[in-house]
Design a protein around this motif. Structure first.
Motif, PDB file in Angstrom:
ATOM      1  N   GLY A  67      -6.276 -10.817   4.603  1.00 44.16           N
ATOM      2  CA  GLY A  67      -6.321  -9.353   4.707  1.00 44.16           C
ATOM      3  C   GLY A  67      -6.819  -8.658   3.460  1.00 44.16           C
ATOM      4  O   GLY A  67      -6.429  -7.533   3.180  1.00 44.16           O
ATOM      5  N   ILE A  68      -7.683  -9.328   2.698  1.00 46.95           N
ATOM      6  CA  ILE A  68      -8.222  -8.675   1.503  1.00 46.95           C
ATOM      7  C   ILE A  68      -9.371  -7.748   1.886  1.00 46.95           C
ATOM      8  O   ILE A  68      -9.595  -6.715   1.278  1.00 46.95           O
ATOM      9  CB  ILE A  68      -8.645  -9.743   0.476  1.00 46.95           C
ATOM     10  N   PHE A 101     -13.320  -3.825   1.274  1.00 46.46           N
ATOM     11  CA  PHE A 101     -12.034  -4.197   0.696  1.00 46.46           C
ATOM     12  C   PHE A 101     -10.956  -3.239   1.185  1.00 46.46           C
ATOM     13  O   PHE A 101     -11.176  -2.031   1.253  1.00 46.46           O
ATOM     14  CB  PHE A 101     -12.093  -4.150  -0.834  1.00 46.46           C
ATOM     15  N   LYS A 102      -9.789  -3.786   1.484  1.00 46.89           N
ATOM     16  CA  LYS A 102      -8.661  -2.926   1.795  1.00 46.89           C
ATOM     17  C   LYS A 102      -8.202  -2.283   0.509  1.00 46.89           C
ATOM     18  O   LYS A 102      -8.416  -2.814  -0.566  1.00 46.89           O
ATOM     19  CB  LYS A 102      -7.525  -3.760   2.396  1.00 46.89           C
ATOM     20  N   ILE A 105      -9.276  -6.782  -7.724  1.00 42.59           N
ATOM     21  CA  ILE A 105     -10.347  -5.873  -7.316  1.00 42.59           C
ATOM     22  C   ILE A 105     -10.487  -4.767  -8.352  1.00 42.59           C
ATOM     23  O   ILE A 105      -9.509  -4.166  -8.768  1.00 42.59           O
ATOM     24  CB  ILE A 105     -10.055  -5.267  -5.926  1.00 42.59           C
ATOM     25  N   ARG A 106     -11.700  -4.523  -8.768  1.00 44.11           N
ATOM     26  CA  ARG A 106     -11.928  -3.466  -9.754  1.00 44.11           C
ATOM     27  C   ARG A 106     -13.146  -2.660  -9.334  1.00 44.11           C
ATOM     28  O   ARG A 106     -13.890  -3.045  -8.430  1.00 44.11           O
ATOM     29  CB  ARG A 106     -12.149  -4.075 -11.141  1.00 44.11           C
ATOM     30  N   ASP A 107     -13.310  -1.557 -10.032  1.00 44.60           N
ATOM     31  CA  ASP A 107     -14.417  -0.674  -9.714  1.00 44.60           C
ATOM     32  C   ASP A 107     -15.541  -0.923 -10.712  1.00 44.60           C
ATOM     33  O   ASP A 107     -15.315  -0.965 -11.914  1.00 44.60           O
ATOM     34  CB  ASP A 107     -13.930   0.769  -9.822  1.00 44.60           C
ATOM     35  N   ASN A 108     -16.731  -1.155 -10.212  1.00 47.99           N
ATOM     36  CA  ASN A 108     -17.869  -1.355 -11.105  1.00 47.99           C
ATOM     37  C   ASN A 108     -18.941  -0.347 -10.715  1.00 47.99           C
ATOM     38  O   ASN A 108     -19.637  -0.512  -9.727  1.00 47.99           O
ATOM     39  CB  ASN A 108     -18.387  -2.790 -10.955  1.00 47.99           C
ATOM     40  N   TYR A 121     -10.423   6.593   7.731  1.00 48.26           N
ATOM     41  CA  TYR A 121      -9.584   6.539   8.916  1.00 48.26           C
ATOM     42  C   TYR A 121      -8.154   6.123   8.607  1.00 48.26           C
ATOM     43  O   TYR A 121      -7.249   6.402   9.372  1.00 48.26           O
ATOM     44  CB  TYR A 121     -10.186   5.577   9.947  1.00 48.26           C
ATOM     45  N   LYS A 122      -7.960   5.467   7.460  1.00 46.07           N
ATOM     46  CA  LYS A 122      -6.671   4.817   7.251  1.00 46.07           C
ATOM     47  C   LYS A 122      -5.527   5.809   7.143  1.00 46.07           C
ATOM     48  O   LYS A 122      -4.485   5.647   7.776  1.00 46.07           O
ATOM     49  CB  LYS A 122      -6.733   3.948   6.006  1.00 46.07           C
ATOM     50  N   THR A 123      -5.721   6.851   6.317  1.00 45.40           N
ATOM     51  CA  THR A 123      -4.635   7.801   6.088  1.00 45.40           C
ATOM     52  C   THR A 123      -4.238   8.489   7.384  1.00 45.40           C
ATOM     53  O   THR A 123      -3.059   8.582   7.731  1.00 45.40           O
ATOM     54  CB  THR A 123      -5.109   8.858   5.070  1.00 45.40           C
ATOM     55  N   LEU A 124      -5.257   8.979   8.098  1.00 40.80           N
ATOM     56  CA  LEU A 124      -4.973   9.719   9.326  1.00 40.80           C
ATOM     57  C   LEU A 124      -4.283   8.834  10.360  1.00 40.80           C
ATOM     58  O   LEU A 124      -3.294   9.237  10.976  1.00 40.80           O
ATOM     59  CB  LEU A 124      -6.285  10.304   9.882  1.00 40.80           C
TER      60      LEU A 124
END
Lengths: 641, 320
Positions: free
Chosen positions: A470-471, A478-479, A486-489, B170-173
């Motif tokens: 579930g990643i 990505f969830k 997980i990082r922001d690039n 969509y996730k929050t809603l």
């Protein structure tokens, strides 16, 4: 035996050679490429060199002016070395290789190695070749009876008669150039010579004559010329042994990533020439490096078999591929006849022959023919499928009764191109990957070295594990759960697989959302092509008894993971067999066997072709597959279990 | 001899979605609205079971509508400035059985109302009006996530239909619809595959498929209607052929599209040959609506009471 030292200027390269060597042969042994378009027959006059020191014996030629002769200019192919010598190679004689340095990679290919890399293919035995069968170019050692007053048969007939007797051939051909040198050669060698032979229909052609028994010195190359990756293999034909395999990214990629953009580039001024130079320089790099590593004299290489998609073969032969991308998509040539190596531009023995595996259509090339041959799809009793995962993904369906193939543009992601940390299946590539519930990472690299990147099979594992744990969402994003990996690039999320301090490349090995997008597209194209091909033939996946997975993505493949991401249909794993690079496997079988080469022609003749661009449902199938594993979960009942 | 009627029999039926909850069901609505459940294409009542009629929702804004033409505004009289009065007028005067509240006032470029303000407004509305409601955000993803969550909580138990969830947001809603017991609108940009993907992603989070209504994004008559129509038709055929992830009812934003068209807005002065402007706008909206009924729309969100009346008559006429 006495050897002579030859020094080439301005390279300052020195090499020891046998006394009967020409300067051209010596240059090839030294890895220096001379311009010799006629293949050393002494007719083009391009291989001019200047003798600085030492003695040579030269055959008469009309191609040099008296002025040149006075300046000690010789034709390298017509000049036999008679002592230690020093030779200068003028600029115009040298084949330009400066091209390689000039190229600039497009951004999506940045950081990829352009040098040939040793690659690791799944273990495989070369096929047994029966005694009556022969390699495409084979050697025959002859001990001729010397002439005497009772036997005054001419030299050439003496040679040909002996050859005919042993080989049972009706007709034996020999070139004028071989005839010219034969008298002294036979006598110097005390009538013991080795012939390099190739069959041409019912005829046998003598390519080359060498003194003494050199039957153990017969080597050949096979090449799989892909849109993204070019793979080459050196084979010891006498011992039937693979000596080494290397891969290099196709340098044509600078002119366009896919087949269509290459064809468009070929239509521009000099475009065809540039594409040719790029591809031939790749092949020659592989040749040179494999020869050096395995201490092979390139004069002992008499044959090469090339396979690859139809456009790539056109470009290698400098044939304008214009009509390939125009309806009704007709290529110029499908069955390329055996060609002289000098016409193609490969740096092998100038008398060597290049053979081409016949293709099927404009978009299904000889690589598929090779694959069908290597997997024996054409001999199966039950229904089988061959999926070749490449930039141009090809699928062949059939058995001993019928064969049909199609192709879909998949992109180079599974070959490690167009993905951030992608690489070939060469040393240091992460090829297996798994996660445990604590997100701890386990991986295997090829050669068990520090990781350098991820190859195709590695990416398949990574995505399957990401889905499992579930990643990522099923659309590949990505969830948003706080995951420390997980990082922001620069606005794009990426998952750090290995941090830089634990790699051999001093940068983090990562997978980002656009990588996943590229892999998703590639797998969707291949799945859609497979599914439509079956549908068109009124079969379903369940009818398949055997599915061969080919491609250069690793030394092994986790079939379950490939099903989890939706690259392969959801069938029992026993149905699948990962067969690696079947283009190379098939081509090397042909190099060693005329019968296999004949079989390849029959396969190509009998294989039908389905043009996907004429299929209105292709886009629907493709779009529906742009999800993990598919938007229609009923096709993947085992997903999530 | 009588000609035998060939009947198409499909494997799957469309999910039924119920909007609104009565007191027994834990809400405070006087009635509920159910859509879906059909086993075949619209109008084919001879071969398909069509248990619920298409529904029309009156569109209401929380602020004075910004781009509505005057002819449209006039029909509601002075109540437009007060959304509670506006809603009451729809129910009382025009017999509205379903309202669609668009929280345009929350948009940062409009009044930038806070989530608390909007939640309060929804609470007031639910107290005053007893028909089921649809709640739409303002179109700014970030703001909508905050506002719609607050409104969902404020309307807990009332089983509203709330939108819109898109594949990018969509996730929050969806999470708050799960928590507070609402239905969700899954909006996709005229793309059957994205529609399906979004349905899968939403059900993957845990909202059951019978709480999703699809907004396929439609175009008005003359503005891409045919394209949207064919997308809906394909989605329906896929659903009837067994694709459960396409078997959601459709909601179509008819008023929003129809009243944007030049043909609905232009005055007779500017285009003398086009005829009287008010009637033209009504016809434009009604025609657009009727077309999408044929494509399979289950909920139509409309603006002009007279257009709505025409479509109601049409629905009765064909007894669908």
């Amino acid at each position: 035996m006495e050897k002579f030292k030859v020094t080439f200027l301005p390279d300052q390269k020195t090499i020891e050679v046998e006394p009967d060597y020409t300067i051209l042969q010596a240059a090839l042994s030294a890895g220096i490429s001379l311009n010799a378009t006629c293949g050393g027959d002494g007719v083009c006059g391009r291989c001019k060199v200047i003798l600085r020191k030492g003695k040579v014996v030269s055959r008469p030629t009309a191609l040099l002016t008296p002025e040149e002769k006075k300046q000690a200019v010789y034709l390298a192919c017509q000049t036999v070395i008679a002592s230690d010598i020093e030779v200068e190679i003028p600029l115009e004689t040298r084949l330009d290789e400066g091209f390689i340095e000039k190229i600039v990679l497009p951004s999506q290919l940045k950081g990829l190695p352009l040098e040939a890399e040793e690659i690791v293919l799944p273990q495989r035995q070369l096929p047994e070749v029966s005694l009556e069968d022969r390699p495409l170019v084979w050697k025959l050692y002859l001990k001729l009876n010397p002439p005497d007053k009772n036997n005054t048969t001419a030299d050439v007939e003496r040679l040909i008669n002996a050859t005919r007797k042993i080989t049972n051939s009706n007709s034996v051909q020999i070139s004028l150039q071989n005839i010219r040198g034969i008298a002294s050669l036979l006598r110097d060698a005390q009538w013991q010579v080795t012939l390099g032979l190739t069959s041409c229909g019912q005829n046998l052609e003598i390519l080359n004559i060498e003194p003494k028994d050199t039957t153990q010195r017969n080597f050949g190359f096979v090449f799989d010329i892909g849109t993204t990756t070019i793979t080459g293999q050196l084979i010891d034909i006498a011992k039937k042994q693979v000596l080494g395999t290397k891969a290099v990214y196709n340098r044509q990629a600078v002119f366009g990533a896919d087949v269509i953009s290459r064809i468009i580039f070929a239509e521009k001024n000099d475009g065809l020439e540039k594409l040719y130079e790029a591809v031939v320089s790749c092949l020659n790099d592989i040749i040179r490096q494999l020869a050096v590593e395995h201490k092979i004299d390139l004069n002992d290489v008499f044959s090469a078999v090339c396979t690859g998609n139809t456009t790539m073969i056109h470009l290698l032969l400098r044939i304008n591929p214009y009509y390939i991308r125009r309806q009704p998509y007709v290529p110029t040539v499908q069955f390329v006849p055996p060609l002289r190596v000098t016409e193609v531009g490969l740096r092998l023995n100038p008398r060597a022959m290049v053979f081409f595996v016949p293709g099927i259509s404009s978009y299904v090339g000889g690589d598929v023919t090779s694959g069908v041959l290597a997997t024996a799809l054409d001999k199966q009793d039950t229904l089988g499928l061959l999926i070749d995962v490449g930039t141009n993904g090809e699928v062949a369906l059939g058995n001993k009764d019928f064969l049909i193939a199609t192709s879909a543009s998949a992109g180079p992601a599974f070959e490690g191109s167009g993905v951030r940390s992608g690489m070939h299946s060469s040393q240091g590539a992460i090829q297996r990957f798994c996660l445990n519930r604590n997100a701890q990472i386990y991986f295997d690299t090829i050669g068990n070295t520090l990781p350098r990147g991820i190859c195709g099979s590695g990416y398949i594992d990574v995505l399957a594990e990401f889905l499992r744990w579930g990643i990522i969402e099923r659309d590949g994003r990505f969830k948003l759960l706080c995951n420390p990996h997980i990082r922001d690039n620069n606005g794009e999320k990426e998952y750090v697989i290995v941090s830089s301090d634990k790699t051999a490349v001093e940068k983090d090995i990562v997978i980002c959302e656009s990588d996943i997008e590229n892999i998703k597209r590639a797998k969707a194209a291949i799945y859609a092509a497979t599914s439509i091909l079956l549908k068109k033939m009124s079969f379903s996946f369940k009818d398949l008894k055997k599915i061969f997975i080919a491609g250069g993505f690793g030394t092994s493949l986790d079939i379950r993971n490939a099903i989890t991401i939706g690259l392969l249909p959801d069938l029992p794993v026993e149905v699948f067999e990962f067969v690696g690079n079947t283009a190379i496997a098939g081509a090397s079988a042909m190099l060693l066997s005329q019968r296999q080469f004949e079989r390849a022609k029959r396969i190509a003749e009998n294989m039908a072709y389905l043009e996907l661009s004429d299929e209105p449902i292709y886009m629907d199938e493709y779009m529906a597959a742009l999800f993990f594993p598919h938007t229609d979960l009923e096709r993947f009942p085992s997903f999530g279990h | 001899m009588a000609i035998e009627q060939l009947k198409e029999c499909w494997q799957t039926k469309i999910n039924t979605v119920t909007i609104g909850a009565t007191a027994e069901q834990g809400g405070s609505r006087l009635h509920t609205v159910t859509v879906g459940g059909q086993t075949g294409l619209p109008f084919l009542s001879a071969e398909a079971e069509i248990p619920y009629k298409p529904q029309i929702a009156f569109e209401i804004w929380d602020i004075l509508p910004l781009d509505w033409p005057e002819d449209l505004m006039r029909v509601y009289g002075g109540c437009l400035a007060n959304p509670l009065e506006w809603a009451e007028k729809c129910v009382e005067d025009f017999n509205a059985g379903l309202l669609c509240i668009r929280l345009q006032g929350a948009h940062p470029e409009n009044e930038n109302r806070t989530p608390e303000q909007e939640a309060h407004f929804i609470q007031q509305l639910l107290r005053q009006i007893k028909v089921p409601i649809i709640i739409l955000g303002c179109g700014d993803d970030e703001k909508d996530n905050a506002v719609l969550c607050a409104c969902a909580e404020a309307a807990k138990g009332e089983r509203c239909l709330i939108g819109s969830a898109s594949s990018n947001n969509y996730k929050t809603l969806v999470a708050s619809c799960i928590a507070d017991g609402h239905n969700v609108i899954a909006q996709s940009p005229i793309d059957i595959n994205i529609a399906k993907q979004l349905n899968i992603l939403i059900t993957d989070i845990g909202l059951s498929a019978d709480r999703i209504v699809m907004d396929p994004t439609v175009g008005a008559l003359g503005y891409g209607l045919e394209y949207a129509y064919s997308i809906m038709e394909r989605a329906r055929l896929a659903a009837f052929s067994g694709d459960k992830m396409m078997a959601m009812p459709f909601i179509c934003m008819i008023g929003q599209e129809a009243w944007r068209s030049k043909e609905a807005r232009a005055s007779q002065q500017d285009f003398p040959t086009w005829g009287e402007a008010t009637a033209r706008g009504i016809i434009w909206e009604a025609t657009t609506a009727v077309s999408f009924l044929q494509a399979g729309a289950d909920i139509l969100v409309m603006r002009h009471p007279q257009a709505i009346e025409k479509v109601r008559q049409y629905i009765e006429l064909f007894n669908i």
